[in-house]
Design an enzyme around this catalytic site. Structure first.
Site, PDB file in Angstrom:
ATOM      1  N   ASP A  34       0.834  -1.304  -0.164  1.00 46.41           N
ATOM      2  CA  ASP A  34      -0.258   0.113  -0.033  1.00 46.41           C
ATOM      3  C   ASP A  34       0.915   1.260  -0.012  1.00 46.41           C
ATOM      4  O   ASP A  34       0.506   2.298  -0.812  1.00 46.41           O
ATOM      5  CB  ASP A  34      -1.095   0.065   1.232  1.00 46.41           C
ATOM      6  CG  ASP A  34      -1.936  -1.154   0.879  1.00 46.41           C
ATOM      7  OD1 ASP A  34      -2.111  -1.833  -0.010  1.00 46.41           O
ATOM      8  OD2 ASP A  34      -2.898  -1.181   2.251  1.00 46.41           O
ATOM      9  N   TYR A  37       2.195   1.791  -3.201  1.00 47.52           N
ATOM     10  CA  TYR A  37       1.019   2.302  -4.303  1.00 47.52           C
ATOM     11  C   TYR A  37       0.757   3.859  -3.923  1.00 47.52           C
ATOM     12  O   TYR A  37       0.758   4.728  -4.884  1.00 47.52           O
ATOM     13  CB  TYR A  37      -0.156   1.775  -4.041  1.00 47.52           C
ATOM     14  CG  TYR A  37      -1.305   1.915  -4.728  1.00 47.52           C
ATOM     15  CD1 TYR A  37      -1.431   1.752  -6.256  1.00 47.52           C
ATOM     16  CD2 TYR A  37      -2.225   3.064  -4.347  1.00 47.52           C
ATOM     17  CE1 TYR A  37      -2.554   2.085  -6.776  1.00 47.52           C
ATOM     18  CE2 TYR A  37      -3.439   3.405  -4.824  1.00 47.52           C
ATOM     19  CZ  TYR A  37      -3.369   2.925  -6.304  1.00 47.52           C
ATOM     20  OH  TYR A  37      -4.391   3.457  -6.898  1.00 47.52           O
ATOM     21  N   SER A  83     -35.371  -7.605 -18.016  1.00 49.71           N
ATOM     22  CA  SER A  83     -35.516  -8.201 -16.775  1.00 49.71           C
ATOM     23  C   SER A  83     -35.661  -9.759 -17.117  1.00 49.71           C
ATOM     24  O   SER A  83     -35.771  -9.909 -18.138  1.00 49.71           O
ATOM     25  CB  SER A  83     -36.622  -7.756 -16.005  1.00 49.71           C
ATOM     26  OG  SER A  83     -37.631  -7.854 -16.591  1.00 49.71           O
ATOM     27  N   GLU A 113     -24.334 -18.248 -13.837  1.00 47.42           N
ATOM     28  CA  GLU A 113     -23.686 -17.346 -13.127  1.00 47.42           C
ATOM     29  C   GLU A 113     -24.803 -16.813 -11.969  1.00 47.42           C
ATOM     30  O   GLU A 113     -25.705 -16.805 -11.700  1.00 47.42           O
ATOM     31  CB  GLU A 113     -24.104 -15.757 -14.012  1.00 47.42           C
ATOM     32  CG  GLU A 113     -23.362 -16.139 -15.494  1.00 47.42           C
ATOM     33  CD  GLU A 113     -23.522 -14.906 -16.338  1.00 47.42           C
ATOM     34  OE1 GLU A 113     -24.050 -13.827 -15.807  1.00 47.42           O
ATOM     35  OE2 GLU A 113     -23.125 -15.016 -17.375  1.00 47.42           O
ATOM     36  N   LYS A 115     -26.259 -14.848  -9.309  1.00 49.04           N
ATOM     37  CA  LYS A 115     -27.384 -13.560  -9.617  1.00 49.04           C
ATOM     38  C   LYS A 115     -26.910 -12.508  -8.312  1.00 49.04           C
ATOM     39  O   LYS A 115     -27.489 -12.861  -7.176  1.00 49.04           O
ATOM     40  CB  LYS A 115     -28.789 -13.992  -9.585  1.00 49.04           C
ATOM     41  CG  LYS A 115     -29.569 -12.936  -9.869  1.00 49.04           C
ATOM     42  CD  LYS A 115     -30.813 -13.351 -10.124  1.00 49.04           C
ATOM     43  CE  LYS A 115     -32.046 -12.162 -10.558  1.00 49.04           C
ATOM     44  NZ  LYS A 115     -31.975 -11.159  -9.758  1.00 49.04           N
ATOM     45  N   ASP A 117     -27.265  -9.972  -5.785  1.00 47.77           N
ATOM     46  CA  ASP A 117     -28.078  -9.039  -5.387  1.00 47.77           C
ATOM     47  C   ASP A 117     -27.881  -7.548  -5.197  1.00 47.77           C
ATOM     48  O   ASP A 117     -27.460  -6.946  -4.086  1.00 47.77           O
ATOM     49  CB  ASP A 117     -28.620  -9.781  -3.934  1.00 47.77           C
ATOM     50  CG  ASP A 117     -30.147  -9.132  -3.504  1.00 47.77           C
ATOM     51  OD1 ASP A 117     -30.709  -8.302  -4.566  1.00 47.77           O
ATOM     52  OD2 ASP A 117     -30.566  -9.365  -2.646  1.00 47.77           O
ATOM     53  N   TYR A 224     -21.237  -8.694 -16.501  1.00 52.05           N
ATOM     54  CA  TYR A 224     -21.690  -9.817 -17.002  1.00 52.05           C
ATOM     55  C   TYR A 224     -22.192  -9.749 -18.554  1.00 52.05           C
ATOM     56  O   TYR A 224     -22.781 -10.748 -19.176  1.00 52.05           O
ATOM     57  CB  TYR A 224     -22.689 -10.613 -15.945  1.00 52.05           C
ATOM     58  CG  TYR A 224     -23.742  -9.716 -15.582  1.00 52.05           C
ATOM     59  CD1 TYR A 224     -24.810  -9.308 -16.571  1.00 52.05           C
ATOM     60  CD2 TYR A 224     -23.892  -9.284 -14.337  1.00 52.05           C
ATOM     61  CE1 TYR A 224     -25.832  -8.335 -16.007  1.00 52.05           C
ATOM     62  CE2 TYR A 224     -24.716  -8.358 -13.885  1.00 52.05           C
ATOM     63  CZ  TYR A 224     -25.722  -7.977 -14.923  1.00 52.05           C
ATOM     64  OH  TYR A 224     -27.047  -7.343 -14.233  1.00 52.05           O
ATOM     65  N   LYS A 312     -34.362 -18.407  -8.674  1.00 48.19           N
ATOM     66  CA  LYS A 312     -34.365 -17.875  -7.357  1.00 48.19           C
ATOM     67  C   LYS A 312     -34.331 -18.828  -6.030  1.00 48.19           C
ATOM     68  O   LYS A 312     -34.843 -19.664  -6.048  1.00 48.19           O
ATOM     69  CB  LYS A 312     -35.597 -17.011  -7.315  1.00 48.19           C
ATOM     70  CG  LYS A 312     -35.811 -15.907  -8.270  1.00 48.19           C
ATOM     71  CD  LYS A 312     -35.015 -14.629  -8.053  1.00 48.19           C
ATOM     72  CE  LYS A 312     -36.055 -13.779  -7.545  1.00 48.19           C
ATOM     73  NZ  LYS A 312     -35.678 -12.383  -7.366  1.00 48.19           N
ATOM     74  N   CYS A 406     -29.574  -8.333  37.788  1.00 43.48           N
ATOM     75  CA  CYS A 406     -29.578  -9.485  37.109  1.00 43.48           C
ATOM     76  C   CYS A 406     -31.043 -10.332  37.196  1.00 43.48           C
ATOM     77  O   CYS A 406     -31.380 -10.432  38.124  1.00 43.48           O
ATOM     78  CB  CYS A 406     -28.546 -10.559  37.444  1.00 43.48           C
ATOM     79  SG  CYS A 406     -28.716 -12.162  37.223  1.00 43.48           S
ATOM     80  N   CYS A 409     -30.299 -13.747  39.294  1.00 45.42           N
ATOM     81  CA  CYS A 409     -29.975 -13.881  40.867  1.00 45.42           C
ATOM     82  C   CYS A 409     -30.246 -12.365  41.399  1.00 45.42           C
ATOM     83  O   CYS A 409     -30.387 -12.401  42.767  1.00 45.42           O
ATOM     84  CB  CYS A 409     -28.629 -14.065  40.983  1.00 45.42           C
ATOM     85  SG  CYS A 409     -27.494 -12.928  40.605  1.00 45.42           S
ATOM     86  N   CYS A 424     -23.725  -9.546  35.230  1.00 46.74           N
ATOM     87  CA  CYS A 424     -24.107  -9.554  36.464  1.00 46.74           C
ATOM     88  C   CYS A 424     -22.851  -9.941  37.102  1.00 46.74           C
ATOM     89  O   CYS A 424     -22.069 -10.682  36.879  1.00 46.74           O
ATOM     90  CB  CYS A 424     -25.020 -11.059  36.562  1.00 46.74           C
ATOM     91  SG  CYS A 424     -25.124 -11.599  38.150  1.00 46.74           S
ATOM     92  N   CYS A 429     -24.725 -16.208  41.127  1.00 44.80           N
ATOM     93  CA  CYS A 429     -25.729 -16.180  40.272  1.00 44.80           C
ATOM     94  C   CYS A 429     -25.782 -17.598  39.424  1.00 44.80           C
ATOM     95  O   CYS A 429     -24.656 -18.097  38.760  1.00 44.80           O
ATOM     96  CB  CYS A 429     -25.462 -15.053  38.899  1.00 44.80           C
ATOM     97  SG  CYS A 429     -26.865 -15.281  37.795  1.00 44.80           S
TER      98      CYS A 429
HETATM   99  S1  IVH Z   1     -28.541 -10.843 -17.059  1.00 44.71           S
HETATM  100  C1  IVH Z   1     -31.606 -10.230 -19.859  1.00 44.71           C
HETATM  101  N1  IVH Z   1     -26.730 -11.730 -15.225  1.00 44.71           N
HETATM  102  O1  IVH Z   1     -30.702  -9.677 -12.119  1.00 44.71           O
HETATM  103  C2  IVH Z   1     -30.403 -10.266 -18.898  1.00 44.71           C
HETATM  104  N2  IVH Z   1     -28.473 -10.286 -14.600  1.00 44.71           N
HETATM  105  O2  IVH Z   1     -33.751 -10.067 -12.932  1.00 44.71           O
HETATM  106  C3  IVH Z   1     -30.752  -9.608 -17.833  1.00 44.71           C
HETATM  107  N3  IVH Z   1     -28.302  -9.634 -11.935  1.00 44.71           N
HETATM  108  O3  IVH Z   1     -31.419  -6.553 -13.575  1.00 44.71           O
HETATM  109  C4  IVH Z   1     -29.444  -9.581 -16.786  1.00 44.71           C
HETATM  110  N4  IVH Z   1     -26.735 -10.977 -11.527  1.00 44.71           N
HETATM  111  O4  IVH Z   1     -29.645  -6.573 -11.927  1.00 44.71           O
HETATM  112  C5  IVH Z   1     -27.755 -10.932 -15.367  1.00 44.71           C
HETATM  113  N5  IVH Z   1     -25.231 -12.621 -13.732  1.00 44.71           N
HETATM  114  C6  IVH Z   1     -26.189 -11.505 -13.982  1.00 44.71           C
HETATM  115  C7  IVH Z   1     -26.861 -11.150 -12.830  1.00 44.71           C
HETATM  116  C8  IVH Z   1     -28.123 -10.277 -13.324  1.00 44.71           C
HETATM  117  C9  IVH Z   1     -27.706 -10.149 -11.122  1.00 44.71           C
HETATM  118  C10 IVH Z   1     -29.605  -8.846 -11.739  1.00 44.71           C
HETATM  119  C11 IVH Z   1     -29.557  -7.619 -12.893  1.00 44.71           C
HETATM  120  C12 IVH Z   1     -30.821  -7.762 -13.380  1.00 44.71           C
HETATM  121  C13 IVH Z   1     -31.838  -8.689 -12.692  1.00 44.71           C
HETATM  122  C14 IVH Z   1     -32.439  -9.708 -13.642  1.00 44.71           C
END
Ligand code: IVH
Length: 676
Positions: A34, A37, A83, A113, A115, A117, A224, A312, A406, A409, A424, A429
């Site tokens: 660090d 850097y 979506s 992949e 997903k 969040d 992605y 999901k 407490c 006790c 306590c 106790c």
């Molecule tokens: S592909 C049509 N790849 O999931 C392709 N989405 O419900 C749509 N997300 O809005 C996106 N990881 O925010 C894709 N590896 C991944 C993802 C991903 C998270 C989220 C993304 C998208 C939502 C779809």
């Protein structure tokens, strides 16, 4: 020329820093320290300050740039951000696969992949330079958050390698669990409202009007997809990921290719089991047909493509109501506030209670009885209350505060300043008794062989031991009544107990389990005060003057000794014959703390014959505690001989030498401080 040199130096430094950023933020594999850097960065900043006209927008010094804005502008996406349809069962995955096979003549393989969040972002690069960053918005148009996205270190301001003239890439911005927990802790401390989850925290951070705030939030991205491109030939999603990697983007290393839907299902199962080990939240798996030509053929229904689906996992979050808040007392005496919840299913299991950890966390989260709260079960198996839903508050909620006594006790509870735990201080106790007994009997303490956690729990459970002093009043019969206690074990234990009475005062002090008083402190206290009585009566000022004893330990000792239950324990230890004094050499007075000159102080005493009240060993301890030197043979230097019944040759020798002879009654009388 000088300008040319500076330009060259700046370019070289930027190249270097960009490379090290990539190693650190994308590959997670730094090559320099660090400090090294920071050195490069400082050099670059200095050069840029000297030559403001040479500052490039994509220089690593320009991540946080621009002043806070009033509002975000709108951006139209060149191709919409779609979506995804969801699947939650294997059957639904198989249906998805069959639908695709029906529409396409050829067999398909998939890319799977995690997903993430977080929230979808789109980044546009012209000739390899980041020109725009946007949110997903409604999929057609999003918000221009370029200045904020620039602050995320794993987003390259300039791409590596061969780059197309224009490319728009997509991915997920997120906050990892560590950064989230830390952010919420800070917010709690400063009274700011907490974020319900990392996703909201990431969203909130990206919608800051001041990029400096976003920069402080430790966001990250995984890319992605490529949304729009010119001058490239790409045939598969796998190649998309390859390109993204080559350009210097962070691509999730857990992404795999699956030959068929069975393999996809296997991946979903494995990933779910790994879900909690990840440092970031995932809410499922995105399954994509690998072949991009097939994407075009399959098209979309409404807003969702037919070539992809989101599998999901069960939600890790739920809301419920706090019915009550109670306090649990752990074995170490720690008081833990616990929320009793209206049972709710989170991530597949029913949750009906959740810890609030301690008084600080309770105050920071401001959870009240009657509150609607968000429960989260992520990262670990223990469900947690994230925060109350303030908008659901009526005026009926009740604020809970930690008790002053407490609940088990009734002894006082204490919180050592600077520490989170409330404890306590009652030495009797039951909630902390077993632990206390185990500590009392342990090696560095009273070293009572055979008295481990199992026996300690048995003794407490059977009601035979209510505090550590009870150990010395156990009878053979009582012990034999315990399961798995044979005659031999009983005898051994009684012997071990009896032997332990002779442990030095330092060990007894340590054995009492006074908070923060370890072995070393025990030794210092014993050496300084010489007797337990002195320690019991010591003022805070006196305590503080002792080596190793600071304010915290002083507070802890004072609280412990002020508790009548604890004083009673010490008294009963004394009555049982446990040594509560140090052998003294010369005067017991040290810095005037021991004010009373005792009758035996500094005297040489010999014991002979059988005593009725004590064993000889006990009498010797008593005398040593009073400052006497106890020897085994009588000489002219002997001050007193204490004679029990049937005294032997030592008695005769004492008479010959004219040494003072005391009875056991004298011993008791003088020991109690009555003068002759
Ligand atoms: S592909 C049509 N790849 O999931 C392709 N989405 O419900 C749509 N997300 O809005 C996106 N990881 O925010 C894709 N590896 C991944 C993802 C991903 C998270 C989220 C993304 C998208 C939502 C779809």
């Amino acid at each position: 020329m000088l300008k040319e040199e500076a330009r060259q130096d700046i370019a070289n430094l930027i190249d270097k820093i960009r490379y090290h950023d990539y190693r650190y933020y994308v590959l997670d594999s730094p090559e320099i320290t660090d400090a090294e850097y920071d050195g490069l960065m400082a050099e670059l900043k200095a050069l840029e300050e000297a030559h403001p006209d040479l500052v490039d927008d994509s220089s690593p010094t320009q991540r946080v740039s621009g002043s806070p804005s009033e509002a975000f502008g709108q951006v139209e996406h060149r191709t919409p951000l779609l979506s995804l349809d969801n699947a939650t069962t294997k059957e639904e995955l198989v249906d998805f696969d069959q639908r695709i096979k029906r529409l396409l003549a050829n067999p398909v393989s998939y890319v799977v992949e995690p997903k993430i969040d977080g929230l979808a972002v789109s980044l546009t690069y012209e000739n390899g330079v980041l020109v725009r960053g946007a949110t997903r918005g409604d999929g057609e148009r999003g918000e221009d958050i370029t200045t904020n996205l620039r602050t995320i270190n794993s987003i390259p301001l300039k791409l590596r390698g061969d780059v197309p003239p224009i490319v728009e890439v997509r991915g997920e911005a997120y906050m990892d669990r560590v950064a989230f927990a830390e952010l919420n802790r800070h917010r709690g401390e400063s009274g700011a409202p907490l974020f319900a989850n990392p996703r909201n925290a990431a969203a909130g951070s990206l919608r800051q009007l001041d990029p400096a705030v976003t920069a402080s939030r430790r966001l990250n991205v995984f890319m992605y997809a490529i949304g729009y491109y010119e001058g490239l030939e790409i045939a598969t999603q796998w190649q998309v990921l390859r390109h993204l990697t080559d350009w210097g983007f962070r691509v999730n290393p857990l992404i795999e290719r699956s030959e068929d839907i069975d393999a996809v299902w296997g991946y979903c199962v494995v990933m779910e089991s790994k879900r909690n080990e990840l440092i970031y939240d995932i809410d499922g798996v995105v399954v994509k047909v690998d072949d991009l030509a097939a994407h075009a053929k399959l098209g979309a229904t409404g807003r969702s493509p037919r070539w992809a689906i989101a599998f999901k996992y069960p939600a890790e979050e739920a809301t419920t109501i706090v019915r009550d808040i109670i306090v649990q007392v752990g074995r170490t005496g720690a008081l833990t506030p616990l929320a009793i919840l209206e049972p709710v299913v989170v991530a597949g299991s029913t949750v009906s209670r959740a810890t609030l950890h301690n008084a600080d966390v309770l105050a920071e989260k401001d959870v009240r009885i009657g509150d609607t709260v968000i429960i989260r079960k992520a990262g670990d198996v223990i469900p947690e209350i994230v925060k109350p839903v303030e908008s659901k508050r009526t005026t009926a909620e009740r604020i809970f505060s930690m008790p002053t006594h407490c609940p088990v006790c009734g002894a006082e509870v204490r919180r050592i300043p600077g520490e989170a735990v409330t404890r306590c201080v009652g030495g009797a106790c039951p909630a902390q008794l077993v632990e206390g007994v185990v500590h009392f009997a342990s090696r560095g303490a009273m070293d009572i062989e055979g008295l481990g956690p199992r026996l300690a729990a048995q003794l407490v459970d059977a009601g035979l031991v209510g505090d550590v002093s009870d150990l010395y009043y156990l009878s053979e019969d009582q012990l034999s009544s315990l399961p798995r206690m044979g005659d031999k074990s009983v005898r051994n234990l009684l012997n071990a107990l009896s032997e332990s009475k002779a442990r030095p005062l330092s060990r007894v002090i340590f054995a009492l389990g006074i908070e923060l008083v370890g072995e070393a402190a025990g030794r210092e206290l014993a050496a300084h005060f010489q007797t337990m009585d002195n320690l019991m009566e010591a003022s805070e000022d006196t305590l503080r003057r002792v080596n190793l004893i600071g304010d915290k330990i002083t507070d802890s000792i004072t609280a412990f000794m002020a508790e009548p239950q604890n004083r009673k324990i010490i008294q009963r230890l004394a009555e049982a014959g446990v040594n509560l004094s140090e052998p003294t050499v010369g005067s017991a007075n040290k810095e005037g703390d021991i004010s009373e000159e005792t009758f035996f102080n500094g005297k040489t005493v010999v014991l002979t014959g059988t005593l009725t009240e004590f064993t000889r060993q006990e009498a010797a301890q008593l005398l040593r505690g009073l400052g006497a030197r106890v020897t085994s043979s009588v000489s002219r230097n002997t001050d007193y001989v204490v004679a029990g019944t049937d005294p032997g040759s030592k008695f005769q020798r004492a008479e010959e030498l004219g040494v003072n002879i005391l009875s056991e009654a004298d011993l008791l009388k003088f020991a109690k401080g009555e003068s002759k």
